[in-house]
Enzyme design. Structure first.
Site, short mmCIF file in Angstrom:
data_model
loop_
_atom_site.label_atom_id
_atom_site.label_comp_id
_atom_site.label_asym_id
_atom_site.label_seq_id
_atom_site.Cartn_x
_atom_site.Cartn_y
_atom_site.Cartn_z
N CYS C 149 20.21 -19.02 31.95
CA CYS C 149 20.41 -18.62 30.42
C CYS C 149 19.56 -18.04 29.77
CB CYS C 149 20.31 -20.36 29.87
SG CYS C 149 18.74 -21.34 30.46
N TYR C 150 18.23 -18.13 30.18
CA TYR C 150 17.17 -17.16 29.59
C TYR C 150 17.50 -15.64 30.08
CZ TYR C 150 13.72 -20.85 27.88
OH TYR C 150 13.19 -21.74 27.00
#
Lengths: 336, 336, 336, 336
Positions: C149-150
């Site tokens: 996600c990051y």
């Protein structure tokens, strides 16, 4: 300086009590008891860094009695009754923030808490720590049972109405509490992602605070209590629906609270909000009369951790030890 | 593709409707009306970037009727009744998400909304857009009045009980809504710092959704409606207290919902939570019978913007135009 | 209909994927694998009531391969590498949403994840599932590793700048994630009362997503990655500080994203907000050039559960199976 | 009792100051000035019911000087400079919580605040109210300019490092503030539904607190300041990235704070969280050294309304009037 000890220092009620005791100008935090001893308070609870250099100890009634004038218990139901007899024997005055000594009838305790009471002989001597009604007996008490958070929000608005034109129908109370009411124990239901943007009802009709309220309404009314939990940390808002058989003037009934330092009667049409009591010991009360239905709608607000628990406990301590009753508690709600 | 237009595109209900229409496989968003024309939707509402290149127009009934098969109105009370006659005259079918055409009695409208109804002749032809009860008339309707968000959460659980051993006492409904229920208008009371960590009651006994519910309970019961607003964006949880004069089996009463695509009956002791309906069109219903008080406690949950407004509106559209009723709506709650 | 299976159905990424698959018009949710089998999905996850009547099964590669065209894995690091070889052997195409197959270098995996890689032979055949850069290889892949996600929030804004006048200094990325990024596992730090009204930084300089970003910046830049967690459920906002040695025109660099369905370039001075991407697959990008310091400041926003995980995974599935790439994903951010 | 007056009583900083003054054992709240006079404080701010019976007055320097020993100003930028000269002339000591007297250079003020300074002659005599660095001059000051909320969170961790092996690169500060930092003014961007579950960056590279920090770093470093706002009410967390040219031992640099009552140095690897400072005057500092990049990462936390504004202002008052420096401020963070 009054020396105070806390048993159950790391739970949410214990932390809030420590926060108040550290600020209190007439008290010294003299002991913090937890399951494990030897832990520095400011390491476990970094909020108290530079404010306390206390280290936790395990429970020892004699040691506590030697170091403290007052011992607070901030424990789950069923824990305090194991400790209180020894503390009283050791000669220290006890302020129990849990439920063990609130109900006068041990059978009722057993039915609602699902466990046997092991110190029923103390129930009659325990004083219910609701200052506006028991101030005089609190003063001399050896054992005070601080009311539950929900009950404070119901008893204060309802007790002045007992015997005054209410019908015999159960009084309907829908209340919502912040998540801190559930305490610090780890449950999936109270993980951030499960409670954020969520509201749920729970224990409808069976919540253990029901008999406490009914006891303090002098056994004259049944309470239909529907508790909820909502996506915020602190505060209880109770909305109370009372069916009337004749006219009642709440303003007149509540006149008795004018002199109470921590009860604020906002008046007809002025409804409390949690933000005005958060971080304070106040209970705010307002109401609306619905002529169409002959129902009186009362709303009350307390901070469950402070007005509902730790602030009320400190108020009791102030009374018991002859301090000014509002000492260390005269702070307004933290808004915003 | 069905061509849909939205009047009131920038309000919260309008935005949610646009979100659904953009996703809907059988519909094209053909017009967005706002007070100011010529504004790019994706500039004003960046959430729709790369999804719509529509530009707002000002209201023009003929133009809308030419470009749309269905026109949705997402406006404050009192606005739609100025637009609807012209739209119907222009021959387009109308789905009004506001309150103007929900009440059959114009006097009641005027009493609760504080304004005169300027199109009372349309009230009898407007169909109340509660699909489970009016599906067949919705199908052929020119004008559908989508129910209010709170009423959906009360009518669905209560209507099956009408005529079944309830006492004549007012039914007590305590409900809590997310802040989006207040709409997009700017008020200090709805600034973040005023609502965060806050709960308040409002409009006790006088909320304008009261007569809508009483109408749909066929005039047989008064509602004691106590609405609250809490620190979250979406969702209404209603806790309903019904006093019984004889035995009622809710499971049997609710059997009719087994075939309803967006009503979920959780059963006795299974209580709804907002998180399971957020972002969905579902209304979840559960209950507890309290033998001690002879009260039935029902809890219902809807997403006020979706199940309570835009999703219900799209369900009506699907029915009106012969599309599969669940088209574009078959999404589960967004949890977490 | 494409038949899809999910291994790890009850975690937050698994739930979000199920939510998307249930809505997806070209897919059928054919299998849900959890540690315990025989559990009804709609009981465990009431949000899916009336949407799925699936029952969980325990992991069995052959059975999954028989029932599914695509199997998604939504598991903690280290779990997928035990299952993937068997799934590939059984002939089913795999979309892994966890970290096991993202890094090409097993030593780096071992250093950052603290465990040995047990299927290193698959690392070279796994395709990194970042559609804008690997679309063509995703199409034919047997094993796709969906980005973290990051990393999505960093690689999309940074990769177009590689080789264009950045200095050799580490690129500073301060990012904040909603609590759902921590997953469903029970930790005191993620209880509501511990995260509400709280922000904290964690894993400064050592977060396991660092090497994934550096790999996808082609090894040409170090990332100084400072992740934070804040009091909300979904969304990552990354603020990226790049020191320049010469002029760069981000608008020109990002022109390549004009045709990307789920990357929105907002432009100079237009900064993304989480609310515009929540519940969507979009990554929004904006920037500011600070002439005073010669720093370029880029801000990006994704929904960590959807754009950052499940939506990206479904986009990969659509590509792999020749469906329209945006099928089931063309929804705008849920605002409010 | 010291008599204190507040100009700007209804803004968020004013309210918080009143909260502290009401609790302060050595101070009496003697005057509350607002745009409109004659309003009861406990009506406008119900949180102060039963704590203050003050009524607002309009601004009158002589009257304030007669009733007060100290006057606090809690006003937007540009307002205080119109009032302060008259207050000083009237002989009362002034504590300005706004930005008008923080910067020594009027040109810099004009550039960052977009308005001309109308009392530049007072800039040299105003004392910057950062107690750890200006305690001795605060003691005798007639005019104290309390630091901004963000600057406190940057100057305290950074100033001890000035002149110690930092490179000449701009220092990168990514900070996030609760919504109360935006004050009470009504903006759509700060409505609950717009900020809840949202994070955004703003004023990248141009925030008006930048020159204040650079001034207090003695002009030796540029700050690349990226402020954000997140979905909570109170608190600033600043994450600071400093590129080093040689070894620095932060523990040694921060040893000077051991005796500071409201600065807590948590140490290497121990990172502050907002919850530990909320409702307190503390600034907590922790750090991580990243050997891989040669960057030092420092994290600091303050409550923007208390540690960042009102608590710091009361600390200055205590110093100016010879009270115990921590009087009325010795409370721990409100966690939970």
């Amino acid at each position: 300086m009054l020396r105070a000890g806390v048993v159950g220092a790391f739970g949410y009620a214990g932390r809030e009590l420590i926060r108040l005791l550290v600020m209190h100008p007439g008290t010294e935090l003299a002991a913090a008891v937890e399951l494990e001893g030897g832990q520095r308070l400011d390491r476990m609870l970094p909020a108290f860094g530079k404010l306390s250099n206390l280290t936790t100890a395990v429970f020892d009634a004699k040691s506590l009695a030697g170091r403290c004038d007052a011992v607070f218990l901030a424990l789950h139901g069923g824990k305090a009754m194991a400790y209180v007899p020894a503390l009283l024997d050791a000669g220290v005055r006890v302020i129990d923030m849990g439920p063990d000594f609130r109900l006068k009838d041990p059978q009722t305790f057993e039915r609602y808490y699902g466990m046997q009471h092991t110190a029923p002989e103390l129930l009659s001597q325990a004083v219910y720590g609701l200052a506006p009604y028991y101030r005089d007996t609190i003063r001399g008490a050896q054992l005070v049972a601080v009311p539950g958070c929900y009950p404070i929000s119901m008893i204060l608005p309802l007790r002045p109405l007992v015997g005054h034109e209410l019908t015999e129908l159960p009084i309907v109370v829908d209340a919502i509490s912040g998540v801190s009411g559930a305490g610090r124990a780890l449950h999936e239901a109270f993980q951030f992602c499960e409670m954020n943007e969520n509201v749920r009802a729970y224990k409808l009709g069976i919540h253990q605070h029901t008999p406490e309220v009914e006891q303090e309404l002098l056994g004259e009314h049944l309470i239909q209590f529907s508790p909820h939990v909502g996506p915020y940390t602190r505060g209880i808002l109770s909305t109370i629906t009372v069916h009337l058989k004749g006219p009642v003037d709440p303003a007149e009934r509540y006149a008795r609270y004018a002199a109470e330092p921590f009860v604020r009667v906002l008046g007809a049409g002025a409804l409390p909000e949690l933000k005005h009591v958060r971080g304070s010991t106040f209970c705010d009360i307002g109401w609306v009369m619905d002529e169409r239905t002959n129902n009186l709608l009362i709303v009350s607000a307390v901070d469950n951790l402070m007005g509902g628990t730790a602030g009320m406990a400190v108020q009791c301590m102030n009374i018991m030890f002859g301090l000014e009753e509002t000492m260390g508690l005269a702070c307004g709600g933290m808004a915003p």
